[in-house]
Design a protein around this motif. Sequence first.
Motif, mmCIF file in Angstrom:
data_model
loop_
_atom_site.group_PDB
_atom_site.id
_atom_site.type_symbol
_atom_site.label_atom_id
_atom_site.label_comp_id
_atom_site.label_asym_id
_atom_site.label_seq_id
_atom_site.Cartn_x
_atom_site.Cartn_y
_atom_site.Cartn_z
ATOM 1 N N SER A 1 0.783 -1.130 -0.296
ATOM 2 C CA SER A 1 -0.050 0.125 -0.122
ATOM 3 C C SER A 1 0.765 1.094 -0.174
ATOM 4 O O SER A 1 1.994 1.242 0.601
ATOM 5 N N LEU A 2 0.610 2.243 -0.591
ATOM 6 C CA LEU A 2 1.215 3.470 -1.047
ATOM 7 C C LEU A 2 0.176 4.568 -0.517
ATOM 8 O O LEU A 2 -1.051 4.305 -0.873
ATOM 9 N N LYS A 3 0.679 5.797 -0.104
ATOM 10 C CA LYS A 3 -0.269 6.787 0.262
ATOM 11 C C LYS A 3 0.433 8.267 -0.037
ATOM 12 O O LYS A 3 1.367 8.233 0.462
ATOM 13 N N THR A 4 -0.407 9.079 -0.690
ATOM 14 C CA THR A 4 0.150 10.379 -0.727
ATOM 15 C C THR A 4 -0.805 11.406 -0.690
ATOM 16 O O THR A 4 -2.022 11.198 -0.613
ATOM 17 N N GLU A 5 -0.637 12.714 -0.708
ATOM 18 C CA GLU A 5 -1.681 13.690 -1.031
ATOM 19 C C GLU A 5 -1.557 14.408 -2.159
ATOM 20 O O GLU A 5 -0.494 14.231 -2.892
ATOM 21 N N ILE A 6 -2.620 14.969 -2.328
ATOM 22 C CA ILE A 6 -2.727 15.823 -3.974
ATOM 23 C C ILE A 6 -1.769 17.129 -3.367
ATOM 24 O O ILE A 6 -1.843 17.629 -2.430
ATOM 25 N N HIS A 7 -1.036 17.530 -4.570
ATOM 26 C CA HIS A 7 -0.402 18.704 -4.500
ATOM 27 C C HIS A 7 -0.659 19.748 -5.537
ATOM 28 O O HIS A 7 -0.734 19.052 -6.833
ATOM 29 N N PRO A 8 -0.796 20.840 -5.523
ATOM 30 C CA PRO A 8 -0.804 21.788 -6.744
ATOM 31 C C PRO A 8 0.272 21.838 -7.605
ATOM 32 O O PRO A 8 1.421 21.542 -7.194
ATOM 33 N N TYR A 9 0.126 21.990 -8.909
ATOM 34 C CA TYR A 9 0.799 22.173 -10.057
ATOM 35 C C TYR A 9 2.049 22.990 -9.667
ATOM 36 O O TYR A 9 1.775 24.084 -9.164
ATOM 37 N N GLY A 10 3.215 22.751 -9.681
ATOM 38 C CA GLY A 10 4.414 23.772 -9.529
ATOM 39 C C GLY A 10 4.662 23.634 -8.027
ATOM 40 O O GLY A 10 6.016 24.135 -7.850
ATOM 41 N N GLU A 11 4.242 22.942 -6.994
ATOM 42 C CA GLU A 11 4.485 23.065 -5.692
ATOM 43 C C GLU A 11 5.013 21.458 -5.542
ATOM 44 O O GLU A 11 4.845 20.379 -6.207
ATOM 45 N N PRO A 12 5.948 21.435 -4.581
ATOM 46 C CA PRO A 12 6.593 20.152 -4.331
ATOM 47 C C PRO A 12 5.869 19.024 -3.955
ATOM 48 O O PRO A 12 4.830 19.056 -3.298
ATOM 49 N N ALA A 13 5.965 17.875 -4.247
ATOM 50 C CA ALA A 13 5.267 16.569 -3.855
ATOM 51 C C ALA A 13 5.589 16.239 -2.224
ATOM 52 O O ALA A 13 6.568 16.350 -1.806
ATOM 53 N N PRO A 14 4.017 16.062 -1.843
ATOM 54 C CA PRO A 14 4.237 15.489 -0.285
ATOM 55 C C PRO A 14 4.831 14.072 -0.209
ATOM 56 O O PRO A 14 5.250 13.400 -1.126
ATOM 57 N N PRO A 15 5.351 13.843 0.867
ATOM 58 C CA PRO A 15 6.008 12.532 1.308
ATOM 59 C C PRO A 15 5.116 11.534 0.858
ATOM 60 O O PRO A 15 3.915 11.611 0.941
ATOM 61 N N ILE A 16 5.605 10.017 0.469
ATOM 62 C CA ILE A 16 4.995 8.965 0.209
ATOM 63 C C ILE A 16 5.153 8.222 1.532
ATOM 64 O O ILE A 16 6.012 7.871 2.018
ATOM 65 N N ILE A 17 4.154 7.647 1.919
ATOM 66 C CA ILE A 17 3.868 6.607 3.130
ATOM 67 C C ILE A 17 3.897 5.319 2.354
ATOM 68 O O ILE A 17 2.978 4.880 1.512
ATOM 69 N N TYR A 18 4.817 4.381 2.735
ATOM 70 C CA TYR A 18 4.742 3.031 2.343
ATOM 71 C C TYR A 18 4.356 1.960 3.080
ATOM 72 O O TYR A 18 4.785 2.091 4.731
ATOM 73 N N GLY A 19 3.813 0.923 2.924
ATOM 74 C CA GLY A 19 3.328 -0.092 3.895
ATOM 75 C C GLY A 19 2.826 -1.283 3.456
ATOM 76 O O GLY A 19 2.628 -1.246 2.366
ATOM 77 N N ASN A 20 2.330 -2.234 4.244
ATOM 78 C CA ASN A 20 1.780 -3.398 3.699
ATOM 79 C C ASN A 20 0.403 -3.771 4.310
ATOM 80 O O ASN A 20 0.378 -3.165 5.772
ATOM 81 N N PRO A 21 -0.639 -3.778 3.693
ATOM 82 C CA PRO A 21 -1.937 -3.643 4.313
ATOM 83 C C PRO A 21 -2.142 -4.882 5.300
ATOM 84 O O PRO A 21 -1.281 -5.606 5.474
#
Length: 133
Positions: free
Chosen positions: A113-133
Amino acid sequence: MAKKIIPIISIVVISILGLFFLSDSSSNNVLKSTFEIDATYYDAGYVQISYLDKSAKTNHVVLEILGMDESFQKTLSGSEFVETVPFPNISKYGWQVNPVTFLIDHEELGKVSLKTEIHPYGEPAPPIIYGNP
């Protein structure tokens, strides 16, 4: 006798915890080097979600955006895709209330499982959360 046992037990417990954190860290490194995801909001009123499995061993992915008025969920096959989702209203509480989740069925890694947040174009991407369900 008890004075000698307590330090030995403490060392064993600390060693086990250290191994647990090291093994968890190494599995996260494998996931970080295998998967690339992004969810970018564009002012035209949509979110573009991209997924790439560098190992090319993804069977399928369940993509979901949480917190929307009408839930978005889609099952996609393949190791690479770009999905465009209409998103006419920006949340007044910020993008944190609309996480994007990926439930991946992978040939070698199993369920991931991976999780991230939406970010506006031109702004840095938020961190990704990695895991096993």
